[in-house]
Write a protein that holds these residues in place. Sequence first.
Motif, mmCIF file in Angstrom:
data_model
loop_
_atom_site.group_PDB
_atom_site.id
_atom_site.type_symbol
_atom_site.label_atom_id
_atom_site.label_comp_id
_atom_site.label_asym_id
_atom_site.label_seq_id
_atom_site.Cartn_x
_atom_site.Cartn_y
_atom_site.Cartn_z
ATOM 1 N N LEU A 15 0.827 -1.206 0.000
ATOM 2 C CA LEU A 15 0.000 0.000 0.000
ATOM 3 C C LEU A 15 0.867 1.265 0.000
ATOM 4 O O LEU A 15 0.568 2.235 -0.701
ATOM 5 C CB LEU A 15 -0.929 -0.020 1.211
ATOM 6 C CG LEU A 15 -2.174 0.827 1.176
ATOM 7 C CD1 LEU A 15 -3.043 0.453 -0.007
ATOM 8 C CD2 LEU A 15 -2.937 0.659 2.468
ATOM 9 N N GLY A 16 1.957 1.244 0.768
ATOM 10 C CA GLY A 16 2.882 2.372 0.789
ATOM 11 C C GLY A 16 3.545 2.590 -0.559
ATOM 12 O O GLY A 16 3.733 3.718 -1.002
ATOM 13 N N GLY A 17 3.897 1.493 -1.222
ATOM 14 C CA GLY A 17 4.468 1.608 -2.566
ATOM 15 C C GLY A 17 3.473 2.182 -3.558
ATOM 16 O O GLY A 17 3.829 2.986 -4.426
ATOM 17 N N PHE A 18 2.215 1.787 -3.422
ATOM 18 C CA PHE A 18 1.174 2.325 -4.303
ATOM 19 C C PHE A 18 0.981 3.829 -4.083
ATOM 20 O O PHE A 18 0.867 4.597 -5.037
ATOM 21 C CB PHE A 18 -0.134 1.569 -4.078
ATOM 22 C CG PHE A 18 -1.277 2.057 -4.907
ATOM 23 C CD1 PHE A 18 -1.252 1.901 -6.287
ATOM 24 C CD2 PHE A 18 -2.360 2.679 -4.323
ATOM 25 C CE1 PHE A 18 -2.305 2.360 -7.072
ATOM 26 C CE2 PHE A 18 -3.412 3.140 -5.090
ATOM 27 C CZ PHE A 18 -3.385 2.982 -6.470
ATOM 28 N N PHE A 19 0.956 4.255 -2.813
ATOM 29 C CA PHE A 19 0.821 5.683 -2.525
ATOM 30 C C PHE A 19 2.036 6.469 -3.013
ATOM 31 O O PHE A 19 1.910 7.612 -3.473
ATOM 32 C CB PHE A 19 0.602 5.930 -1.035
ATOM 33 C CG PHE A 19 -0.785 5.588 -0.564
ATOM 34 C CD1 PHE A 19 -1.898 5.899 -1.314
ATOM 35 C CD2 PHE A 19 -0.985 4.950 0.647
ATOM 36 C CE1 PHE A 19 -3.178 5.595 -0.887
ATOM 37 C CE2 PHE A 19 -2.247 4.630 1.093
ATOM 38 C CZ PHE A 19 -3.353 4.954 0.321
ATOM 39 N N THR A 20 3.216 5.864 -2.935
ATOM 40 C CA THR A 20 4.416 6.516 -3.463
ATOM 41 C C THR A 20 4.309 6.688 -4.971
ATOM 42 O O THR A 20 4.630 7.755 -5.510
ATOM 43 C CB THR A 20 5.661 5.691 -3.108
ATOM 44 O OG1 THR A 20 5.741 5.550 -1.688
ATOM 45 C CG2 THR A 20 6.922 6.353 -3.619
ATOM 46 N N TYR A 21 3.841 5.662 -5.652
ATOM 47 C CA TYR A 21 3.648 5.748 -7.105
ATOM 48 C C TYR A 21 2.651 6.855 -7.455
ATOM 49 O O TYR A 21 2.893 7.651 -8.370
ATOM 50 C CB TYR A 21 3.168 4.400 -7.643
ATOM 51 C CG TYR A 21 2.710 4.450 -9.069
ATOM 52 C CD1 TYR A 21 3.633 4.512 -10.107
ATOM 53 C CD2 TYR A 21 1.356 4.455 -9.391
ATOM 54 C CE1 TYR A 21 3.219 4.570 -11.419
ATOM 55 C CE2 TYR A 21 0.935 4.511 -10.701
ATOM 56 C CZ TYR A 21 1.867 4.578 -11.712
ATOM 57 O OH TYR A 21 1.456 4.648 -13.021
#
Length: 66
Positions: A15-21
Motif C-alpha cells: 500500500l505504501g508503494g502504491f501511494f508513493t507511485y
Amino acid sequence: MKQSPLTTGIFYLILGGFFTYLAIEDVNTGGFGFFTYLLILLATMDIGSGIRLIFMHMRLKNGQKK
C-alpha cells in the motif's frame, strides 16, 4: 481468523508503494500540491508500519524458538 503481523506488514508495504507511485505521478502531472503531500504522508506511515510489523513478526518467531 487472526492475521499474522507478516501478512499485514507486507500489505502495508504494498500500500505504501502504491501511494508513493501515486505521489510521483501527481508531481509529474501537476507539481507539488496538498494532495501530493497527503499521499507522501500516507506512504510514509504505511511503509513505517509495514516495517515495524515485519520486525515484530521476526521477534515473535525468534522468541518462540528459545
